[in-house]
Structures are given as C-alpha cells and as structure tokens.
Design an enzyme around this catalytic site. Sequence first.
Site, PDB file in Angstrom:
ATOM      1  N   LEU A 171       0.905  -1.176   0.132  1.00  9.13           N
ATOM      2  CA  LEU A 171       0.111   0.048   0.115  1.00  9.13           C
ATOM      3  C   LEU A 171       0.966   1.280   0.005  1.00  9.13           C
ATOM      4  CD1 LEU A 171      -2.781  -1.205   2.197  1.00  9.13           C
ATOM      5  CD2 LEU A 171      -3.342  -0.030   0.178  1.00  9.13           C
ATOM      6  N   LYS A 172       1.876   1.482   0.761  1.00 14.85           N
ATOM      7  CA  LYS A 172       2.798   2.551   0.556  1.00 14.85           C
ATOM      8  C   LYS A 172       3.484   2.595  -0.637  1.00 14.85           C
ATOM      9  CE  LYS A 172       5.682   5.784   1.919  1.00 14.85           C
ATOM     10  NZ  LYS A 172       6.788   5.558   2.811  1.00 14.85           N
ATOM     11  N   LEU A 173       3.783   1.472  -1.391  1.00 19.83           N
ATOM     12  CA  LEU A 173       4.203   1.701  -3.068  1.00 19.83           C
ATOM     13  C   LEU A 173       3.194   2.340  -3.760  1.00 19.83           C
ATOM     14  CD1 LEU A 173       6.629  -1.314  -3.319  1.00 19.83           C
ATOM     15  CD2 LEU A 173       7.179   1.200  -2.925  1.00 19.83           C
ATOM     16  N   ASN A 176       2.540   6.171  -2.794  1.00 17.22           N
ATOM     17  CA  ASN A 176       3.777   6.859  -3.243  1.00 17.22           C
ATOM     18  C   ASN A 176       3.815   7.078  -4.574  1.00 17.22           C
ATOM     19  OD1 ASN A 176       4.701   7.153  -0.467  1.00 17.22           O
ATOM     20  ND2 ASN A 176       6.568   6.743  -1.046  1.00 17.22           N
TER      21      ASN A 176
END
Length: 293
Positions: A171-173, A176
């Site tokens: 989810l962070k990727l 971002n």
Amino acid sequence: MQVGIIGVGLMGHGIARNVLKRGGFALRFLDHPGNQPVKELATLGALGCATPADIAAECDVIILCVTGSPQVEAIVTGENGLLSGLRPGSVIVDCSTALPDSTLRMGAAIHAAGGHYIDAPMTRTAKHAHEGTLNLLVGGDPADLEKVRPVLASFTDSIEHVGALGHGHRLKLLHNYVSIGFMTLLAEAAAQAADAEIDPQVFVDVLANGGGASAALDRLAPYITKGDREGLPFFISNAQKDIDYYRAMATAAGAQKPVADSVSDAISGAVQAGHGQDYVPELVTIFRKPGPQ
C-alpha cells in the site's frame, strides 16, 4: 520495553526523539555516518550501538527506517545483523519503503529465529515525524501490532492495520506512486506555466479552486510561488527509487504500468542530469525549457 532504531535520518530522527520524549522509552540507535546529528537524542538518554546485532541483543522492539530493501536485508541478514543477536520474542517494525517480496523473506527469517516482523511504512513528511504525527500502514499479525502499539503511538497520529505481512509496503508503494506521480505531473505543468510567464500565484490559485486541488499542490505551492523547497524535503533520487519499486511490484503482479514508466523516465532524467540530491519540488525548475529563466 527496550526500543532500538536503525536509520536516524530525516524521518528516523523525528521518530527517535518522540520515542524518547513522548513515549518515555529507553532507546538505542545504530551509530552510522548517514545519521542526522544525534546530540539531542544523547541528551535525552539514547545510547549508540556499533552493529545491528548489538541493538538486537538489548531491545524488545527494533524500528527500521532506512532507504529500501537492500539496506533492510543487510541489516537483518548481513554480518553482525539482527539475526545474529535477536532476542526471542522481539518485534521488528520495518518503517522503510521496501519491496513486498523482500519483506516476506525478511519476515520469514526473523520468525525462524524466534522473533516477529511487521511492516509499518509511513505516510506524511519529516515535519510530521518531528512533530510525532506520522501515519503508519501496518501489515502483519494483529497481536504483534498490539504488543508494540505503545511505542508506535509515541510518534504517530494514525496507526492502521491494513492486512497480512507485506500489505503495508504494498500500500505504501501504491500511495507513493500516486503521490509522486501527481507531483511530477504538477511540476511539469508549473514549469510550462513559468515558461509562459504566467503569474505563479495565479497558477496555484486556479488549480486550488478547481480539479487540481490536492495534497501535491499544497506541498509544491511554496516552491512554485516563493522558491521555498523545505515544505517537502524528499530527494528526487528517493522518488525515483519508490517509483521503480512500484514498477517492480507491478511487473511481478503482471499489472499494466505505462503511466508509471513515464513518471520514472521523467524523474530518472533529472537524476541522470545530476539532480538526485535536489528535493522533489525543484522538479519545477528542472523541467523548465533550456535558456535564461
């Protein structure tokens, strides 16, 4: 709980000071040339350690806040790494931006050694880290999260459990990619507006009052209007790394990524031109047409 942190950079320094000041936990950190100045942390009682193994031998909770998967893997499995000194039951909290497949491998290695592993990448900026108001996207066993929640609460505004181990980094990727993609597109548009001699404040106001309103605009507006880059102290080289991690994740999943490829091309051009250590807002200037500005 005894807390350790590896990676006292722009984000990690803020995390460390809040673990000490707001959380009241004992803290050890890895001595490293890439650290921000640690005088404040030492004044608050933090102790430096020479190796990850030294931290692992003393700490119940170890926070990783480093650049990416190669660094995490070296810290966990390398010579004098966490595995060589891990205390049974310790929880590793990986706040880095990393590849989900690597996260699963590191989690398996830590579990085999009797420890626990959660991925807890951050959203927001270094300013929020300093203020203790980061958001965390946590993947892993909910019981492991609850064990370390008091530590995480000392430097966060929001802690969201998003699924199994690896889901935090996935989810962070995704986050971002969208965020950096927006800012890259906006920087290119701002450069075009500047080349056309449009008043920068008018440009920002038009976007803010229409479909261009966004967090990306809020973060780039100080640079667009006043040349102030400090609202987003995030290196362009790190932005490229995150986009390329997203592309690797998409490739592994068999997903389409033509837009991500274009964003990567735009950012990598800036890095290859020597702007890797510039901040992302400075893409507004880098994307200007050649010639006197």
